[in-house]
Design a protein around this motif. Structure first.
Motif, PDB file in Angstrom:
ATOM      1  N   GLY A  11       0.780  -1.231   0.000  1.00 60.45           N
ATOM      2  CA  GLY A  11       0.000   0.000   0.000  1.00 60.45           C
ATOM      3  C   GLY A  11       0.811   1.279   0.000  1.00 60.45           C
TER       4      GLY A  11
ATOM      5  N   GLY B 242       2.409   2.445  -2.810  1.00 60.25           N
ATOM      6  CA  GLY B 242       2.413   3.059  -4.142  1.00 60.25           C
ATOM      7  C   GLY B 242       3.344   2.398  -5.144  1.00 60.25           C
ATOM      8  N   LYS B 243       3.781   1.167  -4.870  1.00 54.51           N
ATOM      9  CA  LYS B 243       4.657   0.465  -5.840  1.00 54.51           C
ATOM     10  C   LYS B 243       3.942   0.294  -7.184  1.00 54.51           C
ATOM     11  CE  LYS B 243       5.180  -3.144  -3.102  1.00 54.51           C
ATOM     12  NZ  LYS B 243       4.742  -2.586  -1.818  1.00 54.51           N
ATOM     13  N   THR B 244       2.750  -0.314  -7.121  1.00 59.73           N
ATOM     14  CA  THR B 244       2.048  -0.623  -8.364  1.00 59.73           C
ATOM     15  C   THR B 244       1.590   0.652  -9.070  1.00 59.73           C
ATOM     16  OG1 THR B 244       1.347  -2.730  -7.449  1.00 59.73           O
ATOM     17  CG2 THR B 244       0.081  -1.898  -9.323  1.00 59.73           C
ATOM     18  N   THR B 245       1.070   1.590  -8.299  1.00 61.05           N
ATOM     19  CA  THR B 245       0.619   2.863  -8.869  1.00 61.05           C
ATOM     20  C   THR B 245       1.775   3.559  -9.583  1.00 61.05           C
ATOM     21  OG1 THR B 245      -0.959   3.032  -7.064  1.00 61.05           O
ATOM     22  CG2 THR B 245      -0.474   5.062  -8.263  1.00 61.05           C
TER      23      THR B 245
ATOM     24  N   ILE C 168       4.601  12.869  -4.927  1.00 63.47           N
ATOM     25  CA  ILE C 168       3.342  12.458  -5.564  1.00 63.47           C
ATOM     26  C   ILE C 168       2.199  12.755  -4.589  1.00 63.47           C
ATOM     27  CG2 ILE C 168       2.027  10.559  -6.570  1.00 63.47           C
ATOM     28  CD1 ILE C 168       4.590  11.261  -8.182  1.00 63.47           C
ATOM     29  N   PRO C 169       1.281  13.634  -4.973  1.00 65.36           N
ATOM     30  CA  PRO C 169       0.228  14.016  -4.028  1.00 65.36           C
ATOM     31  C   PRO C 169      -0.808  12.906  -3.857  1.00 65.36           C
ATOM     32  CG  PRO C 169      -0.168  15.027  -6.157  1.00 65.36           C
ATOM     33  CD  PRO C 169       1.152  14.300  -6.266  1.00 65.36           C
ATOM     34  N   ARG C 170      -1.427  12.871  -2.699  1.00 63.30           N
ATOM     35  CA  ARG C 170      -2.590  11.997  -2.521  1.00 63.30           C
ATOM     36  C   ARG C 170      -3.698  12.551  -3.414  1.00 63.30           C
ATOM     37  NH1 ARG C 170      -4.246   8.242   0.930  1.00 63.30           N
ATOM     38  NH2 ARG C 170      -2.505   8.349   2.375  1.00 63.30           N
ATOM     39  N   SER C 171      -4.271  11.697  -4.239  1.00 59.55           N
ATOM     40  CA  SER C 171      -5.241  12.194  -5.212  1.00 59.55           C
ATOM     41  C   SER C 171      -6.294  11.124  -5.468  1.00 59.55           C
ATOM     42  CB  SER C 171      -4.492  12.556  -6.507  1.00 59.55           C
ATOM     43  OG  SER C 171      -5.189  12.111  -7.639  1.00 59.55           O
TER      44      SER C 171
ATOM     45  N   VAL D 198      -6.053   9.351  -8.844  1.00 56.32           N
ATOM     46  CA  VAL D 198      -5.022   8.300  -8.915  1.00 56.32           C
ATOM     47  C   VAL D 198      -5.593   6.984  -8.387  1.00 56.32           C
ATOM     48  CG1 VAL D 198      -2.816   7.539  -7.948  1.00 56.32           C
ATOM     49  CG2 VAL D 198      -3.053   9.873  -8.792  1.00 56.32           C
ATOM     50  N   SER D 199      -6.360   7.061  -7.298  1.00 55.93           N
ATOM     51  CA  SER D 199      -6.868   5.819  -6.698  1.00 55.93           C
ATOM     52  C   SER D 199      -8.060   5.260  -7.478  1.00 55.93           C
ATOM     53  CB  SER D 199      -7.230   6.040  -5.228  1.00 55.93           C
ATOM     54  OG  SER D 199      -8.231   7.015  -5.118  1.00 55.93           O
TER      55      SER D 199
HETATM   56  N1  LIG Z   1      -1.052   9.240  -4.964  1.00 58.57           N
HETATM   57  C1  LIG Z   1      -2.070   8.495  -4.542  1.00 58.57           C
HETATM   58  N2  LIG Z   1      -3.231   9.111  -4.157  1.00 58.57           N
HETATM   59  C2  LIG Z   1      -4.280   8.360  -3.725  1.00 58.57           C
HETATM   60  N3  LIG Z   1      -4.292   7.036  -3.643  1.00 58.57           N
HETATM   61  C3  LIG Z   1      -3.172   6.368  -4.018  1.00 58.57           C
HETATM   62  C4  LIG Z   1      -2.013   7.067  -4.479  1.00 58.57           C
HETATM   63  N4  LIG Z   1      -1.057   6.143  -4.771  1.00 58.57           N
HETATM   64  C5  LIG Z   1      -1.604   4.953  -4.513  1.00 58.57           C
HETATM   65  N5  LIG Z   1      -2.873   5.069  -4.055  1.00 58.57           N
HETATM   66  C6  LIG Z   1      -3.806   4.001  -3.661  1.00 58.57           C
HETATM   67  O1  LIG Z   1      -3.252   3.344  -2.525  1.00 58.57           O
HETATM   68  C7  LIG Z   1      -3.441   1.935  -2.613  1.00 58.57           C
HETATM   69  C8  LIG Z   1      -2.107   1.242  -2.583  1.00 58.57           C
HETATM   70  O2  LIG Z   1      -1.339   1.631  -3.712  1.00 58.57           O
HETATM   71  P1  LIG Z   1      -0.500   0.554  -4.540  1.00 58.57           P
HETATM   72  O3  LIG Z   1       0.170   1.282  -5.625  1.00 58.57           O
HETATM   73  O4  LIG Z   1      -1.382  -0.586  -4.914  1.00 58.57           O
HETATM   74  O5  LIG Z   1       0.546   0.104  -3.447  1.00 58.57           O
HETATM   75  P2  LIG Z   1       1.523  -1.174  -3.399  1.00 58.57           P
HETATM   76  O6  LIG Z   1       1.694  -1.662  -4.792  1.00 58.57           O
HETATM   77  O7  LIG Z   1       2.770  -0.647  -2.782  1.00 58.57           O
HETATM   78  O8  LIG Z   1       0.854  -2.178  -2.517  1.00 58.57           O
HETATM   79  C9  LIG Z   1      -4.195   1.688  -3.897  1.00 58.57           C
HETATM   80  O9  LIG Z   1      -5.564   1.610  -3.611  1.00 58.57           O
HETATM   81  C10 LIG Z   1      -3.898   2.926  -4.732  1.00 58.57           C
HETATM   82  O10 LIG Z   1      -4.936   3.218  -5.651  1.00 58.57           O
END
Ligand SMILES: Nc1ncnc2c1ncn2[C@@H]1O[C@H](COP(=O)(O)OP(=O)(O)O)[C@@H](O)[C@H]1O
Ligand SMILES: [Mg+2]
Length: 288
Positions: A14, A16-19, A216-219, A222-223
């Motif tokens: 959680g 942001g690796k995948t994002t 990278i802002p919380r947005s 993005v989610s």
């Molecule tokens: N910049 C962001 N703003 C809002 N939500 C985010 C942001 N980056 C990631 N998220 C959300 O947070 C959660 C975890 O992100 P994810 O990339 O899946 O993490 P990881 O791959 O490290 O487990 C997901 O639901 C994703 O959509």
């Protein structure tokens, strides 16, 4: 030139690796880079986040076992120049099967290095699972560098020091002596909170210019994007999140260029001894 292989890793879920994998890859593809994502997490979030179905048998699992060439699994996405090797839940079996094999840390490296040597891709991103198991160790052994996404929250620095120790272990064990730190990316930054700002300040104090300038802002956009099977760059082209990932792509490319132009002074200057005041972690970062 061979493709550079970059692992996006952090043992925490959680963060942001995948994002970051999906959106940085899309932003680099927008800038004409040919990018391949290896979805290396059995949860397959990068696969579904790019709008692809999880299909039994279509993951790196048979590739790691030497039963299928990686080329057979490369799948185009809706983003021009962006391809993916998808994942599905059976990839989790690799954590059990691979440790029984010879050269068990090298399985991904053996599969992906020959592909990197062809000129088909410029960059190969490995989206790691949230653990320090066999899959993550294989990713770090296969990669030229590691990009660490860190969530702006308490304990960010503790989590980071675990990763830095693991990187040192991988280097010192001989599994991958040349593993570099590509960069540290602060994610889910909220400029309104003191916490976010304090965490950024602490991480920058320790890791200086390894930390990307863009936060990278919380947005919400993005989610939301993954549930539409799209990178945020397609889902909402000009939202703050999309523009932040474009900015990251610019920094990423600028660092690549700087790396390819070695400063003449570097060759003659002896390595700086670390000062006693520095922690073990900042030393290893400074040695980068
Ligand atoms: N910049 C962001 N703003 C809002 N939500 C985010 C942001 N980056 C990631 N998220 C959300 O947070 C959660 C975890 O992100 P994810 O990339 O899946 O993490 P990881 O791959 O490290 O487990 C997901 O639901 C994703 O959509
Ligand atoms: Mg993930």
């Amino acid at each position: 030139m061979p493709a550079r292989i970059i692992a996006l890793a952090n043992q925490k879920g959680g963060v942001g690796k995948t994002t970051t994998t999906v959106n940085l890859a899309a932003a680099l593809a927008e800038r004409s880079k040919r990018v391949l994502i290896l979805d290396f997490d059995p949860q397959a979030n990068a696969t579904s986040g790019l709008g692809l179905a999880k299909t039994e048998g279509r993951s790196l699992y048979p590739v790691l076992l030497g039963e299928k060439p990686i080329e057979e699994l490369i799948t185009e996405t809706a983003v021009p120049r962006l391809s993916i090797v998808p994942a599905e839940v059976n990839l989790a079996g690799a954590e059990v099967d691979i440790p029984q094999m010879d050269r068990y840390l090298q399985k991904l490296r053996d599969a992906v290095r020959p592909l990197a040597e062809t000129s088909r891709f410029d960059l190969i991103f490995v989206d790691c699972p949230p653990s320090l198991g066999i899959l993550t160790m294989n990713a770090l052994t296969a990669s030229d560098s590691i990009l660490l996404p860190i969530q702006c929250e308490y304990y960010a620095l503790e989590g980071l020091s675990v990763m830095i120790r693991l990187i040192d272990q991988i280097r010192n064990s001989g599994a991958n002596p040349n593993l570099e730190i590509e960069g540290i990316l602060m994610t889910m930054y909220d400029q309104r909170t003191n916490l976010s700002n304090q965490v950024v300040q602490q991480v920058v104090e320790h890791f200086q210019d390894k930390v990307y300038e863009i936060l990278i802002p919380r947005s919400v956009r993005v989610s939301e994007a993954p549930s539409y099977g799209q990178p945020v760059l397609l889902y909402d082209r000009n939202c703050t999140g999309a523009n932040a990932y474009r900015q990251l792509a610019r920094e990423f490319i600028a660092r690549e260029k700087a790396r390819n132009q070695p400063k003449p002074a570097e060759a003659v200057e002896p390595a700086q001894p670390a000062t006693p005041a520095e922690s073990a972690d900042s030393k290893s970062a400074a040695n980068e």
